[in-house]
Design an enzyme around this catalytic site. Structure first.
Site, PDB file in Angstrom:
ATOM      1  N   TYR A 159      -0.913  -1.381   7.801  1.00 20.33           N
ATOM      2  CA  TYR A 159      -0.167  -0.595   6.799  1.00 20.33           C
ATOM      3  C   TYR A 159       1.264  -0.371   7.284  1.00 20.33           C
ATOM      4  O   TYR A 159       2.232  -0.549   6.538  1.00 20.33           O
ATOM      5  CB  TYR A 159      -0.910   0.727   6.592  1.00 20.33           C
TER       6      TYR A 159
HETATM    7  N1  LIG Z   1       0.391  10.060  -0.457  1.00 22.01           N
HETATM    8  C1  LIG Z   1       1.090  10.014   0.661  1.00 22.01           C
HETATM    9  O1  LIG Z   1       1.042  10.960   1.469  1.00 22.01           O
HETATM   10  C2  LIG Z   1       1.977   8.824   0.953  1.00 22.01           C
HETATM   11  C3  LIG Z   1       2.751   8.844   2.128  1.00 22.01           C
HETATM   12  C4  LIG Z   1       3.556   7.747   2.417  1.00 22.01           C
HETATM   13  C5  LIG Z   1       3.617   6.673   1.535  1.00 22.01           C
HETATM   14  N2  LIG Z   1       2.841   6.671   0.410  1.00 22.01           N
HETATM   15  C6  LIG Z   1       2.936   5.506  -0.485  1.00 22.01           C
HETATM   16  O2  LIG Z   1       3.109   5.949  -1.814  1.00 22.01           O
HETATM   17  C7  LIG Z   1       2.515   5.015  -2.723  1.00 22.01           C
HETATM   18  C8  LIG Z   1       1.561   5.735  -3.658  1.00 22.01           C
HETATM   19  O3  LIG Z   1       0.554   6.302  -2.843  1.00 22.01           O
HETATM   20  P1  LIG Z   1      -0.510   7.359  -3.390  1.00 22.01           P
HETATM   21  O4  LIG Z   1      -0.698   8.335  -2.298  1.00 22.01           O
HETATM   22  O5  LIG Z   1      -0.160   7.807  -4.760  1.00 22.01           O
HETATM   23  O6  LIG Z   1      -1.803   6.433  -3.410  1.00 22.01           O
HETATM   24  P2  LIG Z   1      -3.136   6.540  -4.297  1.00 22.01           P
HETATM   25  O7  LIG Z   1      -3.305   7.896  -4.868  1.00 22.01           O
HETATM   26  O8  LIG Z   1      -4.224   6.000  -3.445  1.00 22.01           O
HETATM   27  O9  LIG Z   1      -2.817   5.539  -5.477  1.00 22.01           O
HETATM   28  C9  LIG Z   1      -2.656   4.182  -5.187  1.00 22.01           C
HETATM   29  C10 LIG Z   1      -2.332   3.440  -6.457  1.00 22.01           C
HETATM   30  O10 LIG Z   1      -2.301   2.033  -6.129  1.00 22.01           O
HETATM   31  C11 LIG Z   1      -3.220   1.346  -6.975  1.00 22.01           C
HETATM   32  N3  LIG Z   1      -3.869   0.252  -6.278  1.00 22.01           N
HETATM   33  C12 LIG Z   1      -4.637   0.320  -5.140  1.00 22.01           C
HETATM   34  N4  LIG Z   1      -5.132  -0.895  -4.834  1.00 22.01           N
HETATM   35  C13 LIG Z   1      -4.685  -1.744  -5.791  1.00 22.01           C
HETATM   36  C14 LIG Z   1      -4.859  -3.124  -6.034  1.00 22.01           C
HETATM   37  N5  LIG Z   1      -5.619  -3.894  -5.248  1.00 22.01           N
HETATM   38  N6  LIG Z   1      -4.261  -3.678  -7.110  1.00 22.01           N
HETATM   39  C15 LIG Z   1      -3.497  -2.925  -7.946  1.00 22.01           C
HETATM   40  N7  LIG Z   1      -3.284  -1.602  -7.775  1.00 22.01           N
HETATM   41  C16 LIG Z   1      -3.872  -1.021  -6.711  1.00 22.01           C
HETATM   42  C17 LIG Z   1      -4.251   2.413  -7.363  1.00 22.01           C
HETATM   43  O11 LIG Z   1      -4.844   2.131  -8.599  1.00 22.01           O
HETATM   44  P3  LIG Z   1      -6.352   1.554  -8.768  1.00 22.01           P
HETATM   45  O12 LIG Z   1      -7.221   2.223  -7.762  1.00 22.01           O
HETATM   46  O13 LIG Z   1      -6.666   1.860 -10.195  1.00 22.01           O
HETATM   47  O14 LIG Z   1      -6.182   0.107  -8.504  1.00 22.01           O
HETATM   48  C18 LIG Z   1      -3.383   3.653  -7.513  1.00 22.01           C
HETATM   49  O15 LIG Z   1      -2.794   3.686  -8.781  1.00 22.01           O
HETATM   50  C19 LIG Z   1       1.826   3.959  -1.846  1.00 22.01           C
HETATM   51  O16 LIG Z   1       2.646   2.837  -1.711  1.00 22.01           O
HETATM   52  C20 LIG Z   1       1.658   4.669  -0.522  1.00 22.01           C
HETATM   53  O17 LIG Z   1       1.587   3.767   0.549  1.00 22.01           O
HETATM   54  C21 LIG Z   1       2.029   7.715   0.103  1.00 22.01           C
END
Ligand SMILES: NC(=O)c1ccc[n+]([C@@H]2O[C@H](COP(=O)([O-])OP(=O)(O)OC[C@H]3O[C@@H](n4cnc5c(N)ncnc54)[C@H](OP(=O)(O)O)[C@@H]3O)[C@@H](O)[C@H]2O)c1
Length: 285
Positions: A159
């Site tokens: 990651y």
């Molecule tokens: N939350 C944090 O603390 C945090 C911190 C640093 C960076 N980020 C980054 O912020 C972004 C959003 O994160 P989040 O926390 O909102 O994550 P999340 O709640 O797990 O949501 C992830 C999203 O990505 C989609 N996804 C996952 N696998 C996929 C696949 N194979 N094909 C297409 N879509 C896919 C999921 O939809 P489906 O499951 O419907 O496919 C969901 O809409 C990510 O890039 C993450 O790395 C988050």
């Protein structure tokens, strides 16, 4: 042409990872600017629920379920969006995440899937939209990255590689095409509360995410608009002097792991890894 013109009525935005977590908030913020927004993610039901909620507030929204880990999925997605909703002016590569499992215990293919979702898919989507954007002379690509690599957050080897890769990719893309009207910005997120993977994990473990150490999911969505409007190269989304913290981590590579130990992140991640092992065991048994 000013890249801020990718926001507004008559402009189309594609937002990945828009079915849950931070993505729906980013989509909402872009829709508020007047853009037509196409949501994508794997889950049809969740995408539909987000789309209906946004439409209830007057937004012009559609959705297309896609699994971005599958070969050719990103290219096919862009073709379908451009056929059905018009040329893409704004791409937000937000889909991503980490299974929170140990590098050595995951198979090579499981590790490569993390790379595919967090790096190859954003790169492929960017490649697929770029030609049209250059022809039209305007466009903006926003990539959502993470501080994971900089702070050596435990058990995020692939990651972290992907998210650091995304920072380098954005920097060069921006440099090469900005003069032709297509810009790129990267948001580098610290821990996020209120929605998303970090909040879900905290909820599962019964932990509280302290506001002084986390940024809100709404702040991420606002930062996306700000990055486009002011054409920012890199935005660190975390409380306090984010860019300075990131620079300090780069200057002193031992600082991140030390902070992880002192703040309890290392111990917490150990608990997360154990709980993922149990879940995996239950799933397989
Ligand atoms: N939350 C944090 O603390 C945090 C911190 C640093 C960076 N980020 C980054 O912020 C972004 C959003 O994160 P989040 O926390 O909102 O994550 P999340 O709640 O797990 O949501 C992830 C999203 O990505 C989609 N996804 C996952 N696998 C996929 C696949 N194979 N094909 C297409 N879509 C896919 C999921 O939809 P489906 O499951 O419907 O496919 C969901 O809409 C990510 O890039 C993450 O790395 C988050």
């Amino acid at each position: 042409m000013k890249t801020s013109s990718v926001l507004g009525t008559g402009r189309t935005a594609l937002v990945t990872g828009a079915s849950r977590g931070i993505g729906p908030l980013i989509a909402r913020e872009i829709a508020r600017e007047g853009n037509r927004v196409v949501l994508t993610g794997r889950s049809r039901e969740e995408l539909q629920a987000v789309a209906y909620a946004l439409r209830d507030n007057g937004a012009d929204v559609s959705f297309l379920p896609t699994n971005l880990v599958q070969p050719w999925a990103a290219e096919a997605l862009v073709q379908t969006v451009e056929r059905e909703s018009g040329s893409i002016d704004l791409l937000v590569n937000n889909a991503g995440g980490d299974p929170q499992r140990e590098f050595d215990r995951m198979t090579l293919n499981e590790n490569l899937d993390i790379l595919q979702l967090n790096l190859v898919a954003p790169l492929t989507l960017s490649h697929s939209v770029l030609g049209g954007m250059l022809q039209r002379g305007h466009g903006h690509i926003v990539n959502i990255s993470a501080l994971a690599g900089r702070v050596a957050f435990p058990y995020t080897e692939v990651y972290a590689a992907a998210k650091d890769g995304l920072i380098g990719f954005t920097r060069v893309l921006r440099n090469d095409y900005r003069g032709r009207g297509v810009s790129a910005s990267v948001l580098i997120l610290g821990p996020i509360r209120g929605a998303g993977q970090g909040q879900r994990t905290a909820d599962q473990l019964g932990l509280k995410l302290p506001p002084f150490a986390t940024a809100s999911a709404e702040a991420v969505a606002r930062a996306v608009i700000d990055a486009i409007r002011h054409d920012r190269a890199e935005v660190v989304v975390m409380p306090g002097p984010g860019r300075l913290m990131k620079a300090a981590m780069d200057y002193f590579p031992g600082l991140g792991p030390a902070i992880n130990r002192i703040s309890g992140s290392t111990a917490t991640m150990q608990k997360v890894i154990e709980s993922r092992k149990e879940q995996n065991h239950v799933a397989l048994s």
